[in-house]
Design an enzyme around this catalytic site. Sequence first.
Site, PDB file in Angstrom:
ATOM      1  N   LYS A  47       0.871  -1.142   0.162  1.00  0.00           N
ATOM      2  CA  LYS A  47      -0.208   0.076  -0.154  1.00  0.00           C
ATOM      3  C   LYS A  47       0.951   0.996   0.070  1.00  0.00           C
ATOM      4  CE  LYS A  47      -3.142   2.916   1.008  1.00  0.00           C
ATOM      5  NZ  LYS A  47      -4.647   3.800  -0.479  1.00  0.00           N
ATOM      6  N   CYS A 130      -1.989   9.715  -6.675  1.00  0.00           N
ATOM      7  CA  CYS A 130      -3.526   9.614  -5.761  1.00  0.00           C
ATOM      8  C   CYS A 130      -4.413  10.561  -5.513  1.00  0.00           C
ATOM      9  CB  CYS A 130      -2.815   9.221  -4.124  1.00  0.00           C
ATOM     10  SG  CYS A 130      -4.463   9.328  -2.811  1.00  0.00           S
TER      11      CYS A 130
HETATM   12  C1  SIN Z   1      -6.089   6.202  -1.431  1.00  0.00           C
HETATM   13  O1  SIN Z   1      -5.852   5.825  -0.964  1.00  0.00           O
HETATM   14  O2  SIN Z   1      -6.797   7.484  -1.985  1.00  0.00           O
HETATM   15  C2  SIN Z   1      -5.480   5.605  -3.433  1.00  0.00           C
HETATM   16  C3  SIN Z   1      -4.189   5.596  -3.852  1.00  0.00           C
HETATM   17  C4  SIN Z   1      -4.334   5.846  -5.178  1.00  0.00           C
HETATM   18  O3  SIN Z   1      -5.295   5.950  -6.045  1.00  0.00           O
HETATM   19  O4  SIN Z   1      -2.943   6.156  -5.260  1.00  0.00           O
END
Ligand code: SIN
Length: 313
Positions: A47, A130
């Site tokens: 993540k 993001c």
């Molecule tokens: C998020 O955590 O908002 C998604 C991550 C991303 O789209 O890069």
Amino acid sequence: MKKIDITASINGIKLPLCIMNASGVLCTTDQELSNLLNSYSGGVVTKSCTYKPREGNISPRYFEWNIGSINSMGLPNLGINFYLNFLEKNKINKPIFLSISGLSTEENYLLIQKANQSSKITAIELNLSCPNIIEKKEMLDCNFDGISNFIENIFRFNKKPLGIKLPPYFHDIHIKNMALILNRFPIFFVTCINSLPNGIFIDVNKESVVIRPKKGFGGIGGSIIKPFALANIHKFYTYLRKDISIIGCGGISSGKDIFEHILCGATAVQIGTQFMKEGVSVFERLKKELIFILEKKNYSSLNNFKGKLKNLQ
Ligand code: SIN
């Protein structure tokens, strides 16, 4: 029967299978990462992390329907130290892509410095795309001067294989500009594409949006974004230096989708929404479906058709 090779080499990084998870989906916690290490996936992407742990945006922040998903997670993650410790504690049996997404340029430098100290990380995937961070003032992925400076500074100290996760671009000139910048640096790969930013999904019964953060606006993923992923991959394949690999991401739910990504120029692929729907068994199913297609077409490896999308005469 002829042996079919569906391994991949991302600029020398060998994946036992060309299919892995997309950052963000089921790769945040100890349990989720262990599941990925024990799965058929060809690599593990963590993540996107920040320096300190983050709760992310308020819930509900993810919603899916038959052909798509919308999310505004806001980078919930356990902080870079958690991911580095997880890698120290566990037996690593496949390439590890540490995804990082600092909230500022300085934070990204710090994260890359820290990642450089770990021998367990195969590569860094720098997530510049993001779309869900409420406190972010600037998106570097659309600031071509800014990004050039930023990458130049990174390569003053970075020694790890490094790739960049890009947003979808909708104009040829933007892809060309970005590719020309990336071509000046020893980038290993790009990941195309992150979710389509600023979408809305509506619950008609309630006459409302379906996620709470940002008044319902979020990144769109799943089957409906595949045409945009394919177009970005194909254009980047045209403009990028040939040693910069493309990891395709966006709209993959079948072996046929993977075939299309590779035909457009992808070397390997990542699975997001479909992994969320199906769990780790998705990798084995997709592997079987991809092999089935290659058998039917009498191809023995991905290089037989990679990037060979034909135009109509
Ligand atoms: C998020 O955590 O908002 C998604 C991550 C991303 O789209 O890069």
